[in-house]
Structures are given as C-alpha cells and as structure tokens.
Design a protein around this motif. Structure first.
Motif, PDB file in Angstrom:
ATOM      1  N   ASN A 134      27.303   2.383  24.941  1.00  0.00           N
ATOM      2  CA  ASN A 134      27.381   1.120  25.666  1.00  0.00           C
ATOM      3  C   ASN A 134      28.771   0.916  26.258  1.00  0.00           C
ATOM      4  O   ASN A 134      28.936   0.479  27.403  1.00  0.00           O
ATOM      5  N   SER A 135      29.787   1.258  25.441  1.00  0.00           N
ATOM      6  CA  SER A 135      31.166   1.131  25.920  1.00  0.00           C
ATOM      7  C   SER A 135      31.423   2.076  27.086  1.00  0.00           C
ATOM      8  O   SER A 135      32.043   1.697  28.092  1.00  0.00           O
ATOM      9  N   ASP A 136      30.928   3.312  26.961  1.00  0.00           N
ATOM     10  CA  ASP A 136      31.088   4.275  28.048  1.00  0.00           C
ATOM     11  C   ASP A 136      30.387   3.795  29.321  1.00  0.00           C
ATOM     12  O   ASP A 136      30.910   3.950  30.435  1.00  0.00           O
ATOM     13  N   LEU A 137      29.178   3.254  29.126  1.00  0.00           N
ATOM     14  CA  LEU A 137      28.416   2.763  30.268  1.00  0.00           C
ATOM     15  C   LEU A 137      29.146   1.621  30.977  1.00  0.00           C
ATOM     16  O   LEU A 137      29.236   1.585  32.207  1.00  0.00           O
ATOM     17  N   ILE A 138      29.697   0.717  30.145  1.00  0.00           N
ATOM     18  CA  ILE A 138      30.446  -0.412  30.728  1.00  0.00           C
ATOM     19  C   ILE A 138      31.661   0.097  31.482  1.00  0.00           C
ATOM     20  O   ILE A 138      31.975  -0.354  32.599  1.00  0.00           O
ATOM     21  N   ASN A 139      32.360   1.075  30.873  1.00  0.00           N
ATOM     22  CA  ASN A 139      33.547   1.619  31.531  1.00  0.00           C
ATOM     23  C   ASN A 139      33.190   2.314  32.842  1.00  0.00           C
ATOM     24  O   ASN A 139      33.880   2.174  33.856  1.00  0.00           O
ATOM     25  N   LYS A 140      32.083   3.107  32.808  1.00  0.00           N
ATOM     26  CA  LYS A 140      31.669   3.820  34.013  1.00  0.00           C
ATOM     27  C   LYS A 140      31.227   2.845  35.106  1.00  0.00           C
ATOM     28  O   LYS A 140      31.502   3.039  36.295  1.00  0.00           O
ATOM     29  N   GLN A 141      30.530   1.781  34.685  1.00  0.00           N
ATOM     30  CA  GLN A 141      30.131   0.761  35.664  1.00  0.00           C
ATOM     31  C   GLN A 141      31.349   0.094  36.292  1.00  0.00           C
ATOM     32  O   GLN A 141      31.386  -0.165  37.501  1.00  0.00           O
ATOM     33  N   ALA A 142      32.350  -0.172  35.445  1.00  0.00           N
ATOM     34  CA  ALA A 142      33.576  -0.784  35.950  1.00  0.00           C
ATOM     35  C   ALA A 142      34.284   0.159  36.917  1.00  0.00           C
ATOM     36  O   ALA A 142      34.776  -0.254  37.979  1.00  0.00           O
ATOM     37  N   GLU A 143      34.344   1.459  36.547  1.00  0.00           N
ATOM     38  CA  GLU A 143      34.981   2.445  37.411  1.00  0.00           C
ATOM     39  C   GLU A 143      34.219   2.578  38.732  1.00  0.00           C
ATOM     40  O   GLU A 143      34.819   2.664  39.812  1.00  0.00           O
TER      41      GLU A 143
END
Length: 223
Positions: free
Chosen positions: A46-55
């Motif tokens: 979930n954290s990775d997904l949020i980070n990738k979405q932000a990027e």
C-alpha cells in the motif's frame, strides 16, 4: 516401586498430552506469523502504491499544466473569434440596414420626381397643341421639348425602380407626346382637334401611369 511407576505414567500422560497439543500450538503460531507477515506485506504494498501514485502524479503535473495552458489559450482564441464573428455579423447587418434605407430613400426620391414631372405634362402639351395657329410660336415648342427632355431624364433615373410595364409605358407616352409637340406645337403648326384620337390616347395613358406611380409611392410610405 509402584509409586514410581505410577508417577512415571502420569508424567508420560502429561508428555503425551503436550505432544498432542504441540501441532495445534505450532499451527496457531504459524498462522499468526503468516497473518502478521501478510499484514506487513499489504502495508508495504500500500505504501509503495501510494508512493508510485504520488510519483506518477508528480510526473504528470507538468503535462497537465501544459495541457491546461494550451486549453486556456485555445479557449481565449475561440472567445476572440466568436467576438470577432459577432462584431462582423453586427457590422454586416448594420451595413445592410443602411443600404436598404438608402435604397428606399433613392427609390422614393426618384419616383416622386417622376410623378411630379408626369403629372402636368400631358395636359400642358395638349393645351399648347390645341392653341389656334395664330397664337403659336417657336418658344412654346422649345419649352415643351424641355419638359419632355426632363420627363425622359427622370424616367430613366427611376427605371430601376419601375416594373417593366411601367418603364415601357413611360417610353411610349414620351414618344406620343414628342410627336404631338413636333406636329402641333410651335410656330405655324396646325391646331390639334379636340376630337383627335391622340388627345384621348395620351390623356388615358398618362392618367393610368400616374395612378400606378402614386400607388407605388404610397406603398413605400407604409414600409
């Protein structure tokens, strides 16, 4: 010895119970570990997904800004073109109104001028043609020829506003009146008899043409 064996049996029973329970405790422990691991994995995903979405959003921001900027420019250009088209249409409409009003003014002026010249023309020519021969002179003919020339000029100016039959009627009347002036107006010209068919013919033609002109002028006044 009996007590020892009895105690040993009890201990063996406890051990047997513990051994039988060991798989259950091991299974539960393993289950807890798996659940904890899965929770950690999900949290990490979930954290990775949020980070990738932000990027991804950050990488799209310049594109979105550029698209928005282009859209605003196109929108402004479209608004300007609409305003320009509206102004052009308004100017064209105003020009048409101006031309239409001017056209109506010119039409009215020329028809009135024609009616004004036509109204007394036939009676003036016939009155001069009906004079006794001794009362006639060249000045009378010159004056009538001037009147006929004035009628020819104003009828030509008004021709574009006349029906074909009215323009033809003007031409025919001019021709008949010119013949009467040439034959019966001027020094030593013979008197035109009251019962001469030319009298009735030009009187009738002039009256009919005059009435049609008046109807056209009145119709313009009701526009």
């Amino acid at each position: 010895m009996y007590d020892f064996l009895n105690g040993l049996a009890r201990v063996g029973g406890i051990i047997a119970i513990l051994v039988s329970l060991f798989p259950f405790f091991f299974k539960e422990k393993w289950k807890q570990l798996l659940q904890r691991s899965m929770a950690e994995d999900l949290a990490r995903l979930n954290s990775d997904l949020i980070n990738k979405q932000a990027e991804h959003a950050a990488s799209l921001a310049p594109q979105l800004a550029r698209i928005e900027h282009d859209f605003q420019q196109q929108l402004e250009a479209y608004k300007v073109s609409l305003i320009a088209e509206a102004e052009a249409a308004k100017a064209k409409s105003e020009l048409r109104k101006t031309i239409a009003l001017r056209f109506a003014d010119v039409q009215f002026e020329r028809l009135v001028a024609l009616e004004k010249v036509l109204s007394p023309l036939a009676s003036d020519v016939l009155s001069q043609a009906g004079l006794k021969q001794e009362h006639k002179n060249q000045e009378q003919q010159n004056k009538m020829l001037e009147h006929l020339e004035g009628f020819r000029r104003v009828s030509n100016e008004a021709e574009m506003f006349l029906f074909d039959e009215d323009a033809i009627a003007c031409s025919r009347l001019l021709k008949k009146l010119t013949k009467i002036v040439s034959d019966h107006v001027g020094f030593s010209r013979p008197t035109l008899a009251m019962d001469d068919p030319q009298q009735m013919e030009v009187t009738k033609d002039s009256a009919e043409l005059h009435e049609r002109l008046k109807r056209k002028i009145r119709a313009l006044g009701h526009l």
